[in-house]
Design a protein around this motif. Sequence first.
Motif, PDB file in Angstrom:
ATOM      1  N   PRO A 202       0.781  -1.210   0.055  1.00 41.88           N
ATOM      2  CA  PRO A 202      -0.140  -0.076   0.061  1.00 41.88           C
ATOM      3  C   PRO A 202       0.701   1.259   0.092  1.00 41.88           C
ATOM      4  CG  PRO A 202      -0.272  -1.150   2.245  1.00 41.88           C
ATOM      5  CD  PRO A 202       0.582  -2.113   1.215  1.00 41.88           C
ATOM      6  N   GLU A 203       0.335   2.230  -0.851  1.00 41.65           N
ATOM      7  CA  GLU A 203       1.173   3.468  -0.771  1.00 41.65           C
ATOM      8  C   GLU A 203       1.015   4.180   0.420  1.00 41.65           C
ATOM      9  OE1 GLU A 203      -0.395   6.584  -3.468  1.00 41.65           O
ATOM     10  OE2 GLU A 203       1.550   7.325  -3.920  1.00 41.65           O
ATOM     11  N   HIS A 204       0.128   4.308   1.102  1.00 43.59           N
ATOM     12  CA  HIS A 204       0.005   5.097   2.577  1.00 43.59           C
ATOM     13  C   HIS A 204      -0.481   4.158   3.545  1.00 43.59           C
ATOM     14  CE1 HIS A 204      -1.522   8.827   4.455  1.00 43.59           C
ATOM     15  NE2 HIS A 204      -1.166   8.046   5.259  1.00 43.59           N
ATOM     16  N   VAL A 205      -0.085   3.932   4.525  1.00 41.32           N
ATOM     17  CA  VAL A 205      -0.482   3.099   5.698  1.00 41.32           C
ATOM     18  C   VAL A 205      -0.684   4.179   6.912  1.00 41.32           C
ATOM     19  CG1 VAL A 205       0.000   1.428   7.421  1.00 41.32           C
ATOM     20  CG2 VAL A 205       0.818   1.128   4.958  1.00 41.32           C
ATOM     21  N   ALA A 206      -2.014   4.095   7.412  1.00 35.06           N
ATOM     22  CA  ALA A 206      -2.054   4.739   8.702  1.00 35.06           C
ATOM     23  C   ALA A 206      -2.266   3.894   9.726  1.00 35.06           C
ATOM     24  CB  ALA A 206      -3.616   5.803   8.681  1.00 35.06           C
ATOM     25  N   LEU A 207      -1.761   4.424  10.787  1.00 32.78           N
ATOM     26  CA  LEU A 207      -1.682   3.434  12.266  1.00 32.78           C
ATOM     27  C   LEU A 207      -2.256   3.989  13.555  1.00 32.78           C
ATOM     28  CD1 LEU A 207       2.022   2.173  12.051  1.00 32.78           C
ATOM     29  CD2 LEU A 207       0.184   0.730  12.703  1.00 32.78           C
ATOM     30  N   ILE A 208      -3.186   3.390  14.060  1.00 33.01           N
ATOM     31  CA  ILE A 208      -3.300   3.758  15.435  1.00 33.01           C
ATOM     32  C   ILE A 208      -2.942   2.954  16.324  1.00 33.01           C
ATOM     33  CG2 ILE A 208      -5.502   3.980  16.929  1.00 33.01           C
ATOM     34  CD1 ILE A 208      -7.433   4.236  14.535  1.00 33.01           C
ATOM     35  N   LEU A 209      -1.783   3.519  16.860  1.00 38.71           N
ATOM     36  CA  LEU A 209      -1.021   2.627  17.941  1.00 38.71           C
ATOM     37  C   LEU A 209      -1.517   2.532  19.179  1.00 38.71           C
ATOM     38  CD1 LEU A 209       0.903   4.981  19.076  1.00 38.71           C
ATOM     39  CD2 LEU A 209       2.164   5.015  16.976  1.00 38.71           C
TER      40      LEU A 209
ATOM     41  N   GLY B 264       9.266  -0.298   1.116  1.00 38.49           N
ATOM     42  CA  GLY B 264       8.523   0.628  -0.020  1.00 38.49           C
ATOM     43  C   GLY B 264       7.255   1.300   0.112  1.00 38.49           C
ATOM     44  N   ILE B 265       6.919   1.561   1.344  1.00 33.13           N
ATOM     45  CA  ILE B 265       5.711   2.246   1.713  1.00 33.13           C
ATOM     46  C   ILE B 265       6.197   3.723   1.447  1.00 33.13           C
ATOM     47  CG2 ILE B 265       4.251   3.097   3.685  1.00 33.13           C
ATOM     48  CD1 ILE B 265       4.372  -0.127   4.579  1.00 33.13           C
ATOM     49  N   LYS B 266       5.084   4.581   0.816  1.00 37.62           N
ATOM     50  CA  LYS B 266       5.599   5.851   0.575  1.00 37.62           C
ATOM     51  C   LYS B 266       5.184   6.721   1.656  1.00 37.62           C
ATOM     52  CE  LYS B 266       7.549   6.010  -3.171  1.00 37.62           C
ATOM     53  NZ  LYS B 266       9.057   6.242  -2.688  1.00 37.62           N
ATOM     54  N   TYR B 267       3.978   6.666   2.327  1.00 36.72           N
ATOM     55  CA  TYR B 267       3.751   7.335   3.413  1.00 36.72           C
ATOM     56  C   TYR B 267       2.995   6.479   4.700  1.00 36.72           C
ATOM     57  CZ  TYR B 267       2.991  10.651  -0.314  1.00 36.72           C
ATOM     58  OH  TYR B 267       3.165  11.532  -1.463  1.00 36.72           O
ATOM     59  N   LEU B 268       3.579   7.145   5.781  1.00 43.18           N
ATOM     60  CA  LEU B 268       3.115   6.250   7.102  1.00 43.18           C
ATOM     61  C   LEU B 268       2.709   7.283   8.053  1.00 43.18           C
ATOM     62  CD1 LEU B 268       3.315   3.378   8.770  1.00 43.18           C
ATOM     63  CD2 LEU B 268       5.477   4.482   9.540  1.00 43.18           C
ATOM     64  N   THR B 269       1.406   7.195   8.294  1.00 40.03           N
ATOM     65  CA  THR B 269       0.940   8.366   9.409  1.00 40.03           C
ATOM     66  C   THR B 269       0.531   7.648  10.494  1.00 40.03           C
ATOM     67  OG1 THR B 269      -0.145   9.285   7.473  1.00 40.03           O
ATOM     68  CG2 THR B 269      -1.030   9.915   9.637  1.00 40.03           C
ATOM     69  N   VAL B 270       1.221   8.163  11.735  1.00 41.16           N
ATOM     70  CA  VAL B 270       0.798   7.407  12.909  1.00 41.16           C
ATOM     71  C   VAL B 270       0.119   8.255  13.720  1.00 41.16           C
ATOM     72  CG1 VAL B 270       2.866   5.931  13.124  1.00 41.16           C
ATOM     73  CG2 VAL B 270       3.088   7.938  14.178  1.00 41.16           C
ATOM     74  N   TYR B 271      -0.756   7.941  14.756  1.00 42.20           N
ATOM     75  CA  TYR B 271      -1.490   8.746  15.708  1.00 42.20           C
ATOM     76  C   TYR B 271      -0.631   8.706  16.898  1.00 42.20           C
ATOM     77  CZ  TYR B 271      -6.262  10.527  16.884  1.00 42.20           C
ATOM     78  OH  TYR B 271      -7.284  11.263  17.302  1.00 42.20           O
ATOM     79  N   GLY B 272      -0.125   9.787  17.493  1.00 46.05           N
ATOM     80  CA  GLY B 272       0.560   9.754  18.539  1.00 46.05           C
ATOM     81  C   GLY B 272      -0.083  10.347  19.795  1.00 46.05           C
ATOM     82  N   PHE B 273      -0.778  11.435  19.541  1.00 49.38           N
ATOM     83  CA  PHE B 273      -1.615  12.243  20.525  1.00 49.38           C
ATOM     84  C   PHE B 273      -2.798  12.785  20.103  1.00 49.38           C
ATOM     85  CE2 PHE B 273      -2.178  15.301  24.041  1.00 49.38           C
ATOM     86  CZ  PHE B 273      -1.971  14.511  25.213  1.00 49.38           C
ATOM     87  N   SER B 274      -3.823  12.426  20.850  1.00 49.99           N
ATOM     88  CA  SER B 274      -5.393  12.989  20.149  1.00 49.99           C
ATOM     89  C   SER B 274      -5.821  14.256  20.916  1.00 49.99           C
ATOM     90  CB  SER B 274      -6.194  11.774  19.964  1.00 49.99           C
ATOM     91  OG  SER B 274      -6.726  11.669  21.676  1.00 49.99           O
ATOM     92  N   THR B 275      -6.535  14.747  20.433  1.00 56.02           N
ATOM     93  CA  THR B 275      -7.124  16.045  20.871  1.00 56.02           C
ATOM     94  C   THR B 275      -7.792  15.719  22.315  1.00 56.02           C
ATOM     95  OG1 THR B 275      -9.025  15.853  19.462  1.00 56.02           O
ATOM     96  CG2 THR B 275      -7.439  17.573  18.917  1.00 56.02           C
ATOM     97  N   GLU B 276      -8.093  14.416  22.402  1.00 62.90           N
ATOM     98  CA  GLU B 276      -8.874  13.872  23.606  1.00 62.90           C
ATOM     99  C   GLU B 276      -7.724  13.405  24.574  1.00 62.90           C
ATOM    100  OE1 GLU B 276      -9.898  13.293  20.456  1.00 62.90           O
ATOM    101  OE2 GLU B 276     -11.507  14.563  20.535  1.00 62.90           O
ATOM    102  N   ASN B 277      -6.600  13.119  24.265  1.00 64.45           N
ATOM    103  CA  ASN B 277      -5.717  12.377  25.304  1.00 64.45           C
ATOM    104  C   ASN B 277      -5.117  13.529  26.329  1.00 64.45           C
ATOM    105  OD1 ASN B 277      -4.257  10.601  22.681  1.00 64.45           O
ATOM    106  ND2 ASN B 277      -5.604   9.970  24.314  1.00 64.45           N
ATOM    107  N   TRP B 278      -5.527  14.785  26.201  1.00 56.18           N
ATOM    108  CA  TRP B 278      -5.162  15.878  27.315  1.00 56.18           C
ATOM    109  C   TRP B 278      -6.235  15.352  28.561  1.00 56.18           C
ATOM    110  CZ3 TRP B 278      -1.264  18.827  26.402  1.00 56.18           C
ATOM    111  CH2 TRP B 278      -0.934  19.263  25.299  1.00 56.18           C
ATOM    112  N   LYS B 279      -7.351  14.646  28.258  1.00 51.13           N
ATOM    113  CA  LYS B 279      -8.044  14.364  29.420  1.00 51.13           C
ATOM    114  C   LYS B 279      -7.380  13.244  30.507  1.00 51.13           C
ATOM    115  CE  LYS B 279     -12.274  13.782  26.810  1.00 51.13           C
ATOM    116  NZ  LYS B 279     -12.947  12.659  25.757  1.00 51.13           N
TER     117      LYS B 279
END
Length: 241
Positions: free
Chosen positions: A10-17, A53-68
């Motif tokens: 896949p060209e772009h893989v998004a991750l919710i770690l 050879g993945i072109k884009y990797l997006t990871v979720y590091g800290f959400s707007t809700e994680n301030w809670k």
Amino acid sequence: MENMEHMVIPEHVALILDGNGRWAKKRGLPRTMGHKEGCVTVEKTVELAARMGIKYLTVYGFSTENWKRSVEEVGALMQLFRFYMVRLLKIAKANNVRVKMIGERNRFDKDIVEGINRLERETKDNTGLTFIIAVNYGGRDEIVRAVRKMAADLETGALQKEEITEQSLASYLDTAGIPDPDLLIRTSGELRLSNYLLWQLAYTEIYVTDCLWPDFDKEELEKAIAAYNKRDRRFGGVKAT
Ligand code: IPE
Ligand code: IPE
Ligand code: MG
């Protein structure tokens, strides 16, 4: 072990770690230790994705809700962030990785904002993997910020009402210029999006594994890609025969 030879990457893989806290709890350790271990896994995954050879990797590091979360946990995450920004710059340079951050960065302390800007500036000409980190990111917040920018441009006449399209709206999002994710991987078994990339995930294939994020490795990534290869992406059309 998956045979990756004939797989479409896949060209772009998004991750919710997800699952750092559970990983630590299982071992009787404080949650922070799970985050620390999770950072090591992020580093490894960046190198792995670049090699695959993945072109884009997006990871979720800290959400707007994680301030809670507790002051202690948020503070520890900020400290880790400070520490890993420096390491990430080295890793990005060594692996020809371009780093980009999405989310509302101005809520962070000034030194963190400067670190983010530096990471982006010093890696912007790299031509390998684009590594996107979502920090203080929320899909709804991103859309609200985009709409505000559009409203400002409407007021000055830089944008006409008739020019509001899916394409132009997307160009106001933090992900402007980045193709939508092909594959979303969520670790730790939760079956929800948690406010991640709400606009961009419209036609993304979703893969959820029970593996806790600090345990995620090459084999897990290959399993996710193998599952993706079995999917039939129709985008609202009919199955190709
Ligand atoms: C993901 O792990 C990391 C962040 C959200 C910062 P969690 O901290 O959410 O771990 P669990 O879900 O409590 O196990
Ligand atoms: C999503 O995980 C956010 C990140 C991974 C940064 P959470 O652990 O915050 O999500 P919920 O609370 O389970 O929905
Ligand atoms: Mg979680």
